[in-house]
Design a protein around this motif. Structure first.
Motif, mmCIF file in Angstrom:
data_model
loop_
_atom_site.group_PDB
_atom_site.id
_atom_site.type_symbol
_atom_site.label_atom_id
_atom_site.label_comp_id
_atom_site.label_asym_id
_atom_site.label_seq_id
_atom_site.Cartn_x
_atom_site.Cartn_y
_atom_site.Cartn_z
ATOM 1 N N ALA A 228 0.912 -1.268 0.109
ATOM 2 C CA ALA A 228 -0.141 -0.155 -0.145
ATOM 3 C C ALA A 228 0.613 1.465 -0.034
ATOM 4 C CB ALA A 228 -0.750 0.099 1.426
ATOM 5 N N ILE A 229 2.341 1.029 0.092
ATOM 6 C CA ILE A 229 3.172 2.302 0.199
ATOM 7 C C ILE A 229 3.512 2.462 -1.206
ATOM 8 C CG2 ILE A 229 4.815 3.112 1.238
ATOM 9 C CD1 ILE A 229 3.951 2.570 3.710
ATOM 10 N N PRO A 230 3.301 3.441 -1.875
ATOM 11 C CA PRO A 230 4.000 3.833 -3.414
ATOM 12 C C PRO A 230 5.498 3.460 -3.294
ATOM 13 C CG PRO A 230 2.357 5.574 -2.872
ATOM 14 C CD PRO A 230 2.572 4.634 -1.544
ATOM 15 N N GLY A 231 5.843 2.700 -4.150
ATOM 16 C CA GLY A 231 7.567 2.721 -4.298
ATOM 17 C C GLY A 231 8.476 1.909 -3.424
ATOM 18 N N LEU A 232 7.551 1.514 -2.429
ATOM 19 C CA LEU A 232 8.455 0.849 -1.232
ATOM 20 C C LEU A 232 9.186 -0.309 -1.648
ATOM 21 C CD1 LEU A 232 9.091 0.820 2.048
ATOM 22 C CD2 LEU A 232 7.289 -0.515 2.381
ATOM 23 N N THR A 233 8.489 -1.475 -2.297
ATOM 24 C CA THR A 233 9.000 -2.570 -2.916
ATOM 25 C C THR A 233 10.066 -2.219 -3.803
ATOM 26 O OG1 THR A 233 7.071 -3.080 -4.169
ATOM 27 C CG2 THR A 233 7.204 -3.934 -1.849
ATOM 28 N N GLU A 234 9.953 -1.165 -4.679
ATOM 29 C CA GLU A 234 10.877 -0.876 -5.525
ATOM 30 C C GLU A 234 12.282 -0.053 -5.222
ATOM 31 O OE1 GLU A 234 7.361 -0.319 -6.146
ATOM 32 O OE2 GLU A 234 7.669 -2.173 -7.107
ATOM 33 N N GLY A 235 12.412 0.192 -3.955
ATOM 34 C CA GLY A 235 13.362 0.820 -3.238
ATOM 35 C C GLY A 235 13.388 2.565 -3.309
ATOM 36 N N ARG A 236 12.304 3.013 -3.639
ATOM 37 C CA ARG A 236 12.431 4.535 -3.784
ATOM 38 C C ARG A 236 12.751 5.230 -2.305
ATOM 39 N NH1 ARG A 236 7.162 8.252 -4.096
ATOM 40 N NH2 ARG A 236 8.772 9.468 -2.846
ATOM 41 N N ILE A 237 13.129 6.502 -2.378
ATOM 42 C CA ILE A 237 13.360 7.157 -1.214
ATOM 43 C C ILE A 237 12.075 8.292 -1.021
ATOM 44 C CG2 ILE A 237 16.034 7.017 -1.551
ATOM 45 C CD1 ILE A 237 15.862 9.952 -2.999
ATOM 46 N N TYR A 238 11.956 8.883 0.177
ATOM 47 C CA TYR A 238 11.149 9.474 0.646
ATOM 48 C C TYR A 238 11.686 10.682 1.562
ATOM 49 C CZ TYR A 238 8.489 5.240 -0.104
ATOM 50 O OH TYR A 238 8.134 4.088 -0.950
ATOM 51 N N SER A 239 10.970 11.863 1.345
ATOM 52 C CA SER A 239 11.244 12.869 2.258
ATOM 53 C C SER A 239 11.035 12.759 3.616
ATOM 54 C CB SER A 239 10.691 14.277 1.922
ATOM 55 O OG SER A 239 9.402 14.516 2.039
ATOM 56 N N GLY A 240 11.245 13.377 4.770
ATOM 57 C CA GLY A 240 10.572 13.006 6.035
ATOM 58 C C GLY A 240 9.219 13.258 6.278
ATOM 59 N N ARG A 241 8.998 14.405 5.590
ATOM 60 C CA ARG A 241 7.315 14.609 5.290
ATOM 61 C C ARG A 241 6.563 13.583 4.666
ATOM 62 N NH1 ARG A 241 9.934 19.496 4.924
ATOM 63 N NH2 ARG A 241 10.106 19.272 2.674
ATOM 64 N N GLN A 242 7.124 12.957 3.491
ATOM 65 C CA GLN A 242 6.353 11.892 2.907
ATOM 66 C C GLN A 242 6.201 10.514 3.736
ATOM 67 O OE1 GLN A 242 8.911 11.923 -0.576
ATOM 68 N NE2 GLN A 242 7.187 12.465 -2.165
ATOM 69 N N ALA A 243 7.526 10.385 4.582
ATOM 70 C CA ALA A 243 7.673 9.131 5.089
ATOM 71 C C ALA A 243 6.611 9.191 6.510
ATOM 72 C CB ALA A 243 9.035 9.112 5.926
#
Length: 333
Positions: A228-243
């Motif tokens: 349910a988390i966009p890009g998590l299983t593809e290894g993407r990065i997130y900003s603190g706000r997105q996280a």
């Protein structure tokens, strides 16, 4: 009195004088030592009565700060330090300050487990700085509470296996590698031969298995559905706000917010000092740093020229990475 007897009497008196003088010197030396010992004991006693001094050396209740920076590898000295923190009756809580792009997958796994064991004894809060990705994120989510700045970079849940394939270079140099193997998949992948389909399938299988383990670890630690988390299983990065929105962290802020959370949620005594705990540095790295700087000075180069080489996350650390790697590679020009 005969001259001979007079001489003998004088010699006896001189000998007695010398013996007495030696005794006096020994006595004075003993009293000096006792005076010095008493002075040291007095200073130590006064120092231990000082809250600042006693806290600084770990003999007063305090919050331990552990810095996790540079490339993460399996580190027995750091793990021993975390065990010491867990045992210390003076440490009431722990703040992990994380500023790392990650490191080896084994390094992240061992650190995650060490932090899990620590939090059984003490409350632990992770505070993400500029970057806390891959193996560093893996370590951070082992804590009770995760805080990051709004512009921190985190995530990058993934595994990499990299190697240089140098067969063309060796051919240009006129070098040909020969080998005798016990099986077709032995020493695969290898820098000395192109990867065939069987070798690529085997390597991908191992990376995928480790990736699944990492994703499952995140799902369990953060109580989330990875799909349910966009890009998590593809290894993407997130900003603190997105996280924060995606529940990959718990709060935006810094160390002051970590202390406030500990005081409010874990009832840690207010106004405790925060003291840095440091693991022993590798002696081999120390000697290499000293030798390199000595050579730089001897050749006329500024000693600071090599500082970047030995800084956390430096090129020297990167070439030492081996095996499965969980690290975010920021693009550099």
């Amino acid at each position: 009195m005969e001259p001979f007897d007079r001489i003998m009497d004088q010699m006896t008196l001189r000998a007695d004088f010398l013996v007495d003088r030696r005794r006096l010197k020994r006595s004075l030396a003993l009293w000096r030592l006792l005076a010095i010992a008493a002075a040291v004991a007095l200073v130590a006693g006064l120092a231990f009565q000082s809250d600042d001094f006693a806290t600084a050396i770990g003999y007063k209740p305090h919050i331990a700060r552990v810095n996790i920076s540079g490339l993460i590898r399996e580190d027995t000295d750091r793990e021993e330090m975390l065990k010491d923190i867990a045992k210390s009756k003076h440490v009431k809580a722990v703040i992990l300050r994380v500023n790392s792009p990650g490191g080896t997958t084994v390094g992240g796994e061992s650190l995650h487990r060490a932090i899990q064991n620590l939090r059984k004894k003490k409350p632990v809060v992770a505070v993400f700085s500029t970057v806390a990705t891959s193996a560093a994120y893996m370590a951070g989510i082992a804590s009770d509470h995760v805080i990051a700045r709004g512009s921190s970079i985190t995530g990058s849940v993934g595994v990499i296996l990299q190697w240089a394939e140098v067969t063309e270079l060796l051919g240009k140099l006129g070098i040909k590698m020969e080998e005798v193997k016990s099986g077709a998949l032995k020493a695969i992948p290898s820098p000395f031969q192109p990867l065939d389909e069987a070798g690529r399938a085997l390597t991908q299988e191992m990376v995928s298995e480790s990736q699944k383990w990492f994703v499952d670890l995140v799902a369990k630690s953060r109580s989330i559905d990875p799909g349910a988390i966009p890009g998590l299983t593809e290894g993407r990065i997130y900003s603190g706000r997105q996280a924060l929105k995606l529940k990959l962290i718990d709060q935006l802020g810094g160390e002051d917010d970590a202390i406030a959370w500990l005081e409010e949620k874990r009832k840690i005594e207010k106004d405790l000092k925060v003291i840095d705990w440091k693991a022993k540095e590798s002696q081999s790295t120390d000697w290499l740093r000293i030798t390199a700087k000595s050579v730089a000075i001897w050749t006329g180069l500024p000693a600071t020229a090599l500082d970047k080489l030995f800084a956390p996350g430096n090129a020297l650390e990167r070439v030492q990475l081996d095996g499965l790697v969980s690290v975010w590679h920021a693009q550099t020009n």
